[in-house]
Structures are given as structure tokens and as C-alpha cells.
Motif scaffolding. Structure first.
Motif, PDB file in Angstrom:
ATOM      1  N   THR A 163       0.869  -0.887  -0.191  1.00 13.26           N
ATOM      2  CA  THR A 163       0.069   0.123   0.334  1.00 13.26           C
ATOM      3  C   THR A 163       0.819   1.113  -0.003  1.00 13.26           C
ATOM      4  O   THR A 163       1.734   1.320   0.625  1.00 13.26           O
ATOM      5  N   ASN A 164       0.539   1.981  -0.376  1.00 15.13           N
ATOM      6  CA  ASN A 164       0.582   3.435  -0.299  1.00 15.13           C
ATOM      7  C   ASN A 164       0.702   3.912   1.018  1.00 15.13           C
ATOM      8  O   ASN A 164      -0.685   4.144   1.481  1.00 15.13           O
ATOM      9  N   PRO A 165       2.049   4.304   1.533  1.00 14.06           N
ATOM     10  CA  PRO A 165       1.635   5.059   2.889  1.00 14.06           C
ATOM     11  C   PRO A 165       0.934   6.365   2.802  1.00 14.06           C
ATOM     12  O   PRO A 165       0.500   6.810   4.064  1.00 14.06           O
ATOM     13  N   ASP A 166       0.067   7.248   2.143  1.00 16.09           N
ATOM     14  CA  ASP A 166      -0.100   8.695   1.438  1.00 16.09           C
ATOM     15  C   ASP A 166      -1.777   8.364   1.089  1.00 16.09           C
ATOM     16  O   ASP A 166      -2.759   9.313   1.225  1.00 16.09           O
ATOM     17  N   THR A 167      -2.222   6.933   0.779  1.00 16.10           N
ATOM     18  CA  THR A 167      -3.372   6.458   0.665  1.00 16.10           C
ATOM     19  C   THR A 167      -4.287   6.377   1.105  1.00 16.10           C
ATOM     20  O   THR A 167      -3.974   5.146   2.400  1.00 16.10           O
ATOM     21  N   TYR A 168      -5.305   6.270   1.030  1.00 20.89           N
ATOM     22  CA  TYR A 168      -6.481   5.973   1.787  1.00 20.89           C
ATOM     23  C   TYR A 168      -7.042   4.255   0.840  1.00 20.89           C
ATOM     24  O   TYR A 168      -7.226   4.896  -0.526  1.00 20.89           O
ATOM     25  N   TYR A 169      -7.298   3.629   1.265  1.00 25.58           N
ATOM     26  CA  TYR A 169      -7.932   2.235   0.436  1.00 25.58           C
ATOM     27  C   TYR A 169      -9.382   1.760   0.973  1.00 25.58           C
ATOM     28  O   TYR A 169      -9.717   1.566   2.962  1.00 25.58           O
ATOM     29  N   PHE A 170     -10.152   1.579   0.200  1.00 25.52           N
ATOM     30  CA  PHE A 170     -11.271   1.126   0.819  1.00 25.52           C
ATOM     31  C   PHE A 170     -12.206   0.177   0.100  1.00 25.52           C
ATOM     32  O   PHE A 170     -11.496   0.389  -1.157  1.00 25.52           O
ATOM     33  N   ALA A 171     -12.697  -1.242   0.008  1.00 24.71           N
ATOM     34  CA  ALA A 171     -12.955  -1.788  -0.387  1.00 24.71           C
ATOM     35  C   ALA A 171     -14.421  -2.365   0.193  1.00 24.71           C
ATOM     36  O   ALA A 171     -15.105  -3.011   0.750  1.00 24.71           O
ATOM     37  N   TYR A 172     -14.867  -2.691  -1.751  1.00 31.13           N
ATOM     38  CA  TYR A 172     -16.516  -3.007  -1.367  1.00 31.13           C
ATOM     39  C   TYR A 172     -16.560  -4.274  -2.326  1.00 31.13           C
ATOM     40  O   TYR A 172     -16.272  -4.401  -2.936  1.00 31.13           O
ATOM     41  N   SER A 173     -17.504  -4.920  -1.863  1.00 33.01           N
ATOM     42  CA  SER A 173     -17.795  -6.563  -2.179  1.00 33.01           C
ATOM     43  C   SER A 173     -19.501  -6.994  -1.860  1.00 33.01           C
ATOM     44  O   SER A 173     -19.855  -6.001  -1.521  1.00 33.01           O
ATOM     45  N   ALA A 174     -19.141  -8.064  -3.134  1.00 40.13           N
ATOM     46  CA  ALA A 174     -20.894  -8.046  -3.127  1.00 40.13           C
ATOM     47  C   ALA A 174     -20.872  -9.623  -3.120  1.00 40.13           C
ATOM     48  O   ALA A 174     -19.982 -10.005  -3.234  1.00 40.13           O
ATOM     49  N   GLU A 175     -22.671  -9.811  -3.132  1.00 43.55           N
ATOM     50  CA  GLU A 175     -22.428 -11.426  -3.058  1.00 43.55           C
ATOM     51  C   GLU A 175     -23.519 -10.825  -3.869  1.00 43.55           C
ATOM     52  O   GLU A 175     -24.691 -11.749  -2.828  1.00 43.55           O
ATOM     53  N   ALA A 176     -23.809 -12.493  -4.835  1.00 43.33           N
ATOM     54  CA  ALA A 176     -25.156 -12.685  -5.403  1.00 43.33           C
ATOM     55  C   ALA A 176     -25.286 -14.013  -5.186  1.00 43.33           C
ATOM     56  O   ALA A 176     -26.152 -14.929  -6.431  1.00 43.33           O
TER      57      ALA A 176
ATOM     58  N   VAL B   4     -15.325   8.092   8.874  1.00 42.17           N
ATOM     59  CA  VAL B   4     -14.540   8.568   8.702  1.00 42.17           C
ATOM     60  C   VAL B   4     -13.442   9.200   9.554  1.00 42.17           C
ATOM     61  O   VAL B   4     -12.093   9.172   8.712  1.00 42.17           O
ATOM     62  N   ASN B   5     -14.018   9.116  10.964  1.00 35.76           N
ATOM     63  CA  ASN B   5     -13.005  10.230  10.973  1.00 35.76           C
ATOM     64  C   ASN B   5     -12.242   8.825  12.272  1.00 35.76           C
ATOM     65  O   ASN B   5     -11.240   9.290  12.376  1.00 35.76           O
ATOM     66  N   ASP B   6     -12.105   7.258  11.599  1.00 38.39           N
ATOM     67  CA  ASP B   6     -11.226   6.494  12.016  1.00 38.39           C
ATOM     68  C   ASP B   6     -10.727   5.912  11.479  1.00 38.39           C
ATOM     69  O   ASP B   6     -10.481   4.279  11.172  1.00 38.39           O
ATOM     70  N   CYS B   7     -10.876   6.917   9.646  1.00 37.83           N
ATOM     71  CA  CYS B   7      -9.455   6.137   9.063  1.00 37.83           C
ATOM     72  C   CYS B   7      -7.695   6.170   8.370  1.00 37.83           C
ATOM     73  O   CYS B   7      -7.583   7.450   8.973  1.00 37.83           O
ATOM     74  N   TYR B   8      -6.750   5.806   8.188  1.00 36.99           N
ATOM     75  CA  TYR B   8      -5.604   6.215   8.860  1.00 36.99           C
ATOM     76  C   TYR B   8      -5.386   5.779   6.969  1.00 36.99           C
ATOM     77  O   TYR B   8      -6.101   4.830   6.643  1.00 36.99           O
ATOM     78  N   PRO B   9      -4.374   6.813   6.093  1.00 39.59           N
ATOM     79  CA  PRO B   9      -3.984   6.212   5.074  1.00 39.59           C
ATOM     80  C   PRO B   9      -3.098   4.875   5.219  1.00 39.59           C
ATOM     81  O   PRO B   9      -2.364   5.014   6.483  1.00 39.59           O
ATOM     82  N   GLY B  10      -2.718   4.904   4.369  1.00 40.90           N
ATOM     83  CA  GLY B  10      -1.791   3.136   4.235  1.00 40.90           C
ATOM     84  C   GLY B  10      -2.550   1.984   4.792  1.00 40.90           C
ATOM     85  O   GLY B  10      -2.181   1.130   4.669  1.00 40.90           O
ATOM     86  N   GLU B  11      -3.880   1.435   4.612  1.00 44.10           N
ATOM     87  CA  GLU B  11      -5.010   0.297   5.250  1.00 44.10           C
ATOM     88  C   GLU B  11      -5.791   0.728   5.269  1.00 44.10           C
ATOM     89  O   GLU B  11      -6.675   1.407   3.990  1.00 44.10           O
ATOM     90  N   TRP B  12      -6.230  -0.346   4.438  1.00 47.36           N
ATOM     91  CA  TRP B  12      -7.576  -0.728   3.351  1.00 47.36           C
ATOM     92  C   TRP B  12      -8.590  -0.746   4.778  1.00 47.36           C
ATOM     93  O   TRP B  12      -8.448  -0.910   5.574  1.00 47.36           O
ATOM     94  N   TYR B  13     -10.142  -0.745   3.837  1.00 46.06           N
ATOM     95  CA  TYR B  13     -11.395  -0.672   4.733  1.00 46.06           C
ATOM     96  C   TYR B  13     -12.469  -0.832   4.170  1.00 46.06           C
ATOM     97  O   TYR B  13     -12.448  -1.191   3.145  1.00 46.06           O
ATOM     98  N   GLN B  14     -12.998  -2.303   4.844  1.00 45.74           N
ATOM     99  CA  GLN B  14     -13.533  -3.735   4.134  1.00 45.74           C
ATOM    100  C   GLN B  14     -15.211  -3.207   5.052  1.00 45.74           C
ATOM    101  O   GLN B  14     -15.387  -2.716   5.952  1.00 45.74           O
ATOM    102  N   MET B  15     -15.783  -2.537   3.236  1.00 50.72           N
ATOM    103  CA  MET B  15     -16.724  -2.716   4.150  1.00 50.72           C
ATOM    104  C   MET B  15     -18.054  -3.610   4.079  1.00 50.72           C
ATOM    105  O   MET B  15     -17.359  -4.827   3.321  1.00 50.72           O
ATOM    106  N   PRO B  16     -19.282  -3.572   4.904  1.00 46.91           N
ATOM    107  CA  PRO B  16     -20.111  -4.298   4.479  1.00 46.91           C
ATOM    108  C   PRO B  16     -20.599  -4.974   3.119  1.00 46.91           C
ATOM    109  O   PRO B  16     -20.341  -4.578   2.332  1.00 46.91           O
TER     110      PRO B  16
END
Length: 394
Positions: A236-249, A346-358
Motif C-alpha cells: 500500500t501507498n502510505p499516503d493513500t486511503y484504501y476502501f474495498a466494497y464487495s458483493a455476493e449474488a 470517516v474519522n477513524d480512517c488512516y492512510p496506508g490501510e484498507w477499510y472493508q465495507m459490509p
């Protein structure tokens, strides 16, 4: 309009056969929005610039990343001297005006010009690679000497504000593997189609040579082995925020079966499919027609029933059966090789780490607006932009 701390331009990064602003079809049926609501128009209504990239259909991750960089910054696509020499391909490609001409610069007020990358499907590793190269560059290209594209120089990690993957291919899909198993030779036909879409002259020998190459063969890169190899080379880029959205069909209909055979599973992922498996009930993963399974029923059923324990192909166990119609759900979560947390605020996010959405009960195409209510579809992207535009900048 929404309250926001920042309003950096958004670049929409399509998947394998996606198209961008330079395609006439985009004006009628945009890739991000289809018949529901244009994502680009929705984002622009929030007073945020938005553009959609396009790629050479048969290009792999590296080439698409170079094309994405040129489209954002402007100029001629530079695939790199070392890359060109290794694979015998032309070093330079198309020339673009640039979506964000002052990208990566600081204005008179000391404000850094960044972009946010929102990527779907196979666009996910492309966005991740761009964020990586902007921060770390390419040692192989640097060692080659001569003229060096700023993309390969590194040291500009702050240029990418955030990377958002929507049903992103972050750990590979078993779809290509399953298709080739059921219909031998289908990969070659799909590769030929990509060559035709690229409007390049080609022969059967060209297609065969292409399929033999890794790291430039998108069919290999989409699979489990290809993405495992890709993830080993990335961080990961230490200066970039990362978010993952996933789906299940799909849905596990095993609970409806008689207790004839109980299967046990190993624990390669900490996801809901694993938790289901631990309940020790028969496993039968099929499209869930109530939650987006119908439009992707054939491919969802194929992935949901495919298993492989042979040494000549990547291991595919029932843990990978839940899917969004194109990619195994577990593999659209944040990359298994990188740090991840559950998204809380949104206030509990830090760059360089992934945040997984439901995990959303729907299919991959839902993120593109297929069979989605326009109002709910717009609301999803507005909510996403509320997060992106309110991330704390250090």
C-alpha cells in the motif's frame, strides 16, 4: 451538494471490457451508471470533477496502469524502456490531453492536487498499481537508464488521495479457470476477441504467444495465481486511503439439503463464507435470485460449483464458492496480503490501510447500475463521496 473537506477529482477506472469518456457509447450508456444514473454526472453534481478512463482491451495490469497515468496527467503513454525491451513491444502509445493537468503539483495556497481512483473489477489492481508506482516507482525502469517517465520515478505518493475498489479483483477469480475447464479453448477465443477490439492486426500465433506470457496476459493476471504473484510485488501507498466494497449474488442452499454429508474447511480467509462453512452443514452455493443472482446466474453458478484439487491449476475449494457473478466474494475483499480493518467512520480512517465495507447482497454489475433503482444508485455514490471528501488529511 455535500459538506466536504476536500474535492479532489475522481477518476473512474473500468474493468476488463470497460470503456471511458473517449467512447461514443459512454454518452448514451456510461460504463459507470448504464441505464440507472451516470456516476460521473452524480459526482459532478457535488461540485467534484469526474472522468472515466479507457484501456486497450488486451492490455494487462502494467500496460493499463501506464495508460491510466497518461490519461490523468496528459502526454504520451510510456510503457517503459525496460518493459518494452523485455516483451518486444513498442515503448510509446497514445497521446492524451490529460484529465487533471496540474495533478501532483502544489498551488499558490500550498494545496496539493490529488485524485481519487474508484475502480471496478479488473480496474482494482490497475488503481492499486498506480498508487504504488506514484509512491515507490519502478526499480527496473530506473535501472534501465535514459529518459524516465515520472510514473516510474516514485516519490509522489500523495498524488493519489484514495483508492476505492468496487467488486475489485484483489485476490483473483476462478471464473477463467472454470470456463477453461468446462469449455477447453475458450480462453484463446476470448483473447482473440480482445485483440479484435484493439483493432490490431493479429494471427493465431500472436494470440498463442500472448497467452504464454505472464504479467502481460490479463487472463493469467485475473486468476488466482496471477493475482497472488501481483500481490507479492505490491504494497500500500502510505499516503493513500484504501476502501474495498464487495458483493455476493449467491446463497448457500446447503441448509435445505438432508444431512447426508458434512464437509469441513480450512481457514484461508476470515470472511462470512468461512464462518458459514464452520457451521458444518452441506454446501451448495447457487445464485440467489432475490439478491441480484438472476443477471449473473450462469457465471455465478459456474463459480459457485467449481472445485479443483489438481496440481496443474490453482487450488479451488468450496470456500471460494460464494461470488458476485464474476469474482469470488472473498477475493473482492481487501487484499489478503495487506493490512485491513472494518470500516466504522470517516474519522477513524488512516492512510496506508484498507477499510472493508459490509458485504452487499447483490452482484458485481450492481455497482455499474444494472437493474438498480436510479435514486438508490445515486445515493450509494453520494454516500461514498461523503466518505472520500471528508477523510482527514495529515
Amino acid at each position: 451538494m455535500i459538506d466536504k473537506r476536500s474535492s479532489y477529482p475522481v477518476i473512474l477506472v473500468p474493468g476488463v471490457l470497460g470503456y471511458g469518456d473517449d467512447n461514443k457509447l459512454s454518452k448514451v450508456v456510461p460504463y459507470f451508471g448504464t441505464m440507472s444514473a451516470s456516476v460521473a454526472k452524480t459526482v459532478r453534481s457535488l461540485d467534484v470533477d469526474c472522468f472515466t478512463a479507457s484501456f486497450t482491451p488486451n492490455a494487462g495490469i502494467w500496460e493499463r496502469t501506464c495508460e491510466l497515468y497518461a490519461q490523468i496527467a496528459g502526454g504520451t503513454v510510456d510503457y517503459g524502456a525496460a518493459y518494452s525491451k523485455r516483451y518486444g513491444k513498442p515503448r510509446f502509445g497514445k497521446t492524451y490531453e490529460g484529465f487533471v493537468g496540474d495533478w501532483g503539483t502544489t498551488n499558490e495556497f500550498g494545496k496539493y492536487k490529488k485524485v481519487t481512483l474508484i475502480a471496478h473489477g479488473f480496474g482494482a489492481p490497475v488503481a492499486r498499481m498506480l498508487a504504488y508506482l506514484m509512491a515507490f516507482g519502478s526499480q527496473k525502469e530506473q535501472a534501465e537508464g535514459g529518459d524516465l517517465s515520472p510514473l516510474f520515478a516514485g516519490g509522489n505518493g500523495k498524488a493519489v488521495h484514495a483508492v476505492v475498489t468496487l467488486a475489485g479483483n484483489n485476490d483473483g477469480t476462478t471464473l477463467i479457470q472454470a470456463l477453461e475447464d468446462k469449455m477447453p479453448g475458450i480462453t484463446k477465443k476470448m483473447a482473440g476477441l480482445c485483440f479484435k477490439m484493439s483493432e490490431d492486426y493479429f494471427t493465431d500465433e500472436d494470440v498463442e504467444e500472448y497467452l504464454q506470457r505472464s504479467r502481460t496476459n490479463l487472463f493469467y493476471e485475473m486468476g488466482l495465481d496471477g493475482m497472488a504473484d501481483f500481490n507479492k510485488r505490491l504494497e500500500t501507498n502510505p499516503d493513500t486511503y484504501y476502501f474495498a466494497y464487495s458483493a455476493e449474488a449467491t446463497r448457500d442452499y446447503g441448509r435445505l439439503l438432508p444431512e447426508r454429508k458434512i464437509r469441513k474447511y480450512e481457514n484461508p480467509f476470515t470472511s462470512k463464507s468461512y464462518r458459514r462453512a464452520q457451521e458444518n452443514r452441506p454446501e451448495l452455493t447457487l445464485p440467489d435470485l432475490r439478491h441480484g443472482g438472476l443477471p449473473v446466474a450462469p457465471t455465478a453458478a459456474l463459480i459457485g460449483t467449481y472445485k479443483n484439487y489438481l496440481a496443474d491449476a490453482p487450488l479451488a475449494t468450496p470456500v471460494l464458492h460464494p461470488n458476485d457473478g464474476f469474482i469470488n466474494t472473498d477475493n473482492t475483499l481487501a487484499p489478503s496480503t495487506e493490512a485491513v480493518r472494518a470500516y466504522r467512520s470517516v474519522n477513524d480512517c488512516y492512510p496506508g490501510e484498507w477499510y472493508q465495507m459490509p458485504i452487499w447482497e447483490g452482484n458485481s454489475l450492481g455497482y455499474l447500475g444494472v437493474l438498480q433503482r436510479p435514486d438508490k444508485y445515486r445515493d450509494f455514490y453520494i454516500d461514498l463521496m461523503k466518505i472520500i471528501c471528508n477523510l482527514i488529511e495529515e
